[in-house]
Motif scaffolding. Structure first.
Motif, short mmCIF file in Angstrom:
data_model
loop_
_atom_site.label_atom_id
_atom_site.label_comp_id
_atom_site.label_asym_id
_atom_site.label_seq_id
_atom_site.Cartn_x
_atom_site.Cartn_y
_atom_site.Cartn_z
N ASP A 1 0.81 -1.22 0.00
CA ASP A 1 0.00 0.00 0.00
C ASP A 1 0.84 1.27 0.00
O ASP A 1 0.32 2.36 -0.21
N PHE A 2 2.14 1.13 0.26
CA PHE A 2 2.99 2.31 0.31
C PHE A 2 3.13 2.89 -1.10
O PHE A 2 3.28 2.14 -2.07
N PRO A 3 3.07 4.21 -1.22
CA PRO A 3 3.16 4.83 -2.55
C PRO A 3 4.43 4.43 -3.31
O PRO A 3 5.50 4.33 -2.72
N ARG A 4 4.26 4.22 -4.58
CA ARG A 4 5.40 3.84 -5.43
C ARG A 4 6.24 5.08 -5.72
O ARG A 4 5.72 6.17 -5.93
N LEU A 5 7.53 4.88 -5.74
CA LEU A 5 8.41 6.00 -6.06
C LEU A 5 8.40 6.28 -7.55
O LEU A 5 8.03 5.43 -8.35
N ILE A 6 8.77 7.48 -7.88
CA ILE A 6 8.83 7.92 -9.27
C ILE A 6 10.28 8.22 -9.59
O ILE A 6 10.93 9.01 -8.88
N LYS A 7 10.83 7.58 -10.60
CA LYS A 7 12.20 7.89 -11.03
C LYS A 7 12.18 9.23 -11.75
O LYS A 7 11.50 9.40 -12.75
N LEU A 8 12.92 10.19 -11.20
CA LEU A 8 12.99 11.52 -11.79
C LEU A 8 14.16 11.63 -12.76
O LEU A 8 14.04 12.23 -13.82
N THR A 9 15.28 11.06 -12.35
CA THR A 9 16.47 10.98 -13.20
C THR A 9 17.12 9.63 -12.90
O THR A 9 16.60 8.86 -12.09
N ALA A 10 18.24 9.38 -13.51
CA ALA A 10 18.95 8.11 -13.26
C ALA A 10 19.35 7.97 -11.79
O ALA A 10 19.44 6.87 -11.27
N LYS A 11 19.56 9.10 -11.11
CA LYS A 11 20.05 9.05 -9.74
C LYS A 11 19.08 9.61 -8.69
O LYS A 11 19.41 9.68 -7.52
N SER A 12 17.89 10.01 -9.11
CA SER A 12 16.98 10.57 -8.11
C SER A 12 15.56 10.04 -8.30
O SER A 12 15.13 9.70 -9.40
N SER A 13 14.87 9.95 -7.16
CA SER A 13 13.49 9.47 -7.13
C SER A 13 12.67 10.42 -6.28
O SER A 13 13.21 11.20 -5.50
N GLY A 14 11.37 10.33 -6.42
CA GLY A 14 10.49 11.16 -5.61
C GLY A 14 9.18 10.43 -5.39
O GLY A 14 8.95 9.33 -5.90
N TRP A 15 8.31 11.05 -4.60
CA TRP A 15 6.99 10.51 -4.31
C TRP A 15 5.99 11.62 -4.50
O TRP A 15 6.30 12.80 -4.38
N VAL A 16 4.75 11.24 -4.76
CA VAL A 16 3.68 12.20 -4.91
C VAL A 16 3.13 12.49 -3.51
O VAL A 16 2.73 11.56 -2.80
N GLU A 17 3.14 13.75 -3.12
CA GLU A 17 2.73 14.13 -1.77
C GLU A 17 1.32 13.66 -1.44
O GLU A 17 1.06 13.16 -0.34
N SER A 18 0.41 13.79 -2.37
CA SER A 18 -0.97 13.39 -2.10
C SER A 18 -1.07 11.88 -1.85
O SER A 18 -1.91 11.43 -1.06
N GLU A 19 -0.21 11.09 -2.50
CA GLU A 19 -0.21 9.64 -2.27
C GLU A 19 0.34 9.31 -0.88
O GLU A 19 -0.16 8.39 -0.22
N ILE A 20 1.34 10.04 -0.45
CA ILE A 20 1.87 9.86 0.91
C ILE A 20 0.78 10.21 1.92
O ILE A 20 0.54 9.48 2.89
N ASN A 21 0.09 11.34 1.70
CA ASN A 21 -0.98 11.75 2.60
C ASN A 21 -2.10 10.72 2.64
O ASN A 21 -2.63 10.41 3.71
N GLU A 22 -2.45 10.16 1.49
CA GLU A 22 -3.49 9.12 1.44
C GLU A 22 -3.06 7.88 2.22
O GLU A 22 -3.85 7.30 2.96
#
Length: 69
Positions: free
Chosen positions: A29-50
């Motif tokens: 259920d944990f939000p999936r990370l998003i690959k932003l570049t080859a060396k960085s990832s991020g998460w969608v804030e609304s998914e973390i809040n959910e």
């Protein structure tokens, strides 16, 4: 990552563990990370809040079940 750590009160390794199906910490259920570049990832804030809201709902349901017993 620092913001996800702050929002969830989880360590960096716990966050990556929750996202990794091979980890004993894996949480589907944990939000999936998003690959932003080859060396960085991020998460969608609304998914973390959910995800956090779901944890709160589960806690409240467990509390209410114990109270009713």
């Amino acid at each position: 990552m620092p913001e996800v750590m702050r929002m969830t009160a989880l360590s960096r390794s716990a966050i990556y563990g929750k996202a990794d199906p091979k980890s004993h910490l894996y949480d589907p259920d944990f939000p999936r990370l998003i690959k932003l570049t080859a060396k960085s990832s991020g998460w969608v804030e609304s998914e973390i809040n959910e995800w956090l809201l779901k944890r709160i709902e589960q806690r409240n349901q467990q509390h209410n079940q114990r109270k009713a017993a």
